[in-house]
Design an enzyme around this catalytic site. Structure first.
Site, PDB file in Angstrom:
ATOM      1  N   GLU A  38      72.582  57.817  34.123  1.00 16.33           N
ATOM      2  CA  GLU A  38      71.511  58.424  33.325  1.00 16.33           C
ATOM      3  C   GLU A  38      71.888  59.854  32.977  1.00 16.33           C
ATOM      4  O   GLU A  38      72.308  60.622  33.854  1.00 16.33           O
ATOM      5  CB  GLU A  38      70.197  58.421  34.107  1.00 16.33           C
ATOM      6  CG  GLU A  38      69.104  59.271  33.474  1.00 16.33           C
ATOM      7  CD  GLU A  38      67.985  59.646  34.425  1.00 16.33           C
ATOM      8  OE1 GLU A  38      67.409  60.738  34.265  1.00 16.33           O
ATOM      9  OE2 GLU A  38      67.681  58.851  35.343  1.00 16.33           O
ATOM     10  N   LYS A 127      60.188  53.724  38.336  1.00  8.81           N
ATOM     11  CA  LYS A 127      60.830  54.855  39.000  1.00  8.81           C
ATOM     12  C   LYS A 127      59.813  55.529  39.912  1.00  8.81           C
ATOM     13  O   LYS A 127      58.786  56.030  39.436  1.00  8.81           O
ATOM     14  CB  LYS A 127      61.343  55.822  37.931  1.00  8.81           C
ATOM     15  CG  LYS A 127      61.840  57.161  38.437  1.00  8.81           C
ATOM     16  CD  LYS A 127      62.284  58.010  37.249  1.00  8.81           C
ATOM     17  CE  LYS A 127      62.684  59.407  37.666  1.00  8.81           C
ATOM     18  NZ  LYS A 127      63.184  60.211  36.521  1.00  8.81           N
TER      19      LYS A 127
END
Length: 209
Positions: A38, A127
């Protein structure tokens, strides 16, 4: 995409690194069969980093854009070839856009209300930010089908605790995407850390619930 996340178990979060430092890191990650990365859009020029990685590695790395909760950055991320997007919280706007564009979105949650809202919108790979081991354990009861990915402070010292507590995957930042080690090109030490993570995960694969 979600199945691939769960198979690999680890997402490496890039923040405050140059393109060359990121390339050096990704080379080592790929050598150890880690390919989920990411790029955090909290950094200026994150789109250039993402674009540079995409040009260098192509489909070898599954590249995500993180800290996405503004439409402008969302559009930049997609234009640079992001394979998925993440946000620190649950963004209704990004959720709407991701469904329209058919791109995987991983919203951030912390409270039970966050989790319920995400589920109502059709998202069950979430998340957990900031990472909280006790909270993760407590959520296994009311939300048994949710796949949580804790972010924040995950290292070799606690990754097994998170996975054994029910985490489907984890996000790891500065422990691996380490500015100090990369800036002085201490790639040997970085390789040891990554190889150790691989060993730890390999020791529990197949035994997690």
């Amino acid at each position: 995409m979600i199945k691939k996340f769960i198979d690999k178990k680890v997402l490496i979060v890039i923040r405050h690194l140059s393109l060359q430092e990121t390339i050096d890191l990704c080379d080592i990650l790929l050598e150890n069969d880690f390919n989920f990365v990411e790029v955090s859009f909290s950094d200026d020029g994150a789109d250039k980093i993402l674009e540079g990685l995409k040009n260098r590695f192509g489909e070898k790395i599954c590249l995500g854009a993180g800290t996405i909760f503004q439409e402008e950055n969302y559009r930049k991320a997609l234009n640079c070839g992001a394979d998925y997007v993440l946000s620190p919280g649950l963004s209704f706007k990004i959720a709407e856009l991701s469904k329209k564009d058919g791109i995987t979105y991983i919203p951030g949650v912390y409270t039970s209300t966050d989790v319920q809202n995400a589920l109502e919108m059709g998202f069950d790979f979430l998340k957990l930010y900031p990472a909280d081991l006790n909270l993760l354990r407590s959520y296994r009861g009311p939300f048994p089908k949710v796949k949580f990915m804790p972010f924040g402070g995950v290292t070799d010292q606690n990754i097994i605790s998170y996975l054994n507590a029910g985490a489907s995957a984890v996000g790891i930042g500065s422990y691996i995407a380490n500015k100090e080690l990369l800036s002085k090109r201490d790639l040997a030490q970085l390789s040891k850390r990554i190889a150790n993570l691989k060993k730890l995960i390999g020791g529990i694969n197949g035994s997690m619930y």
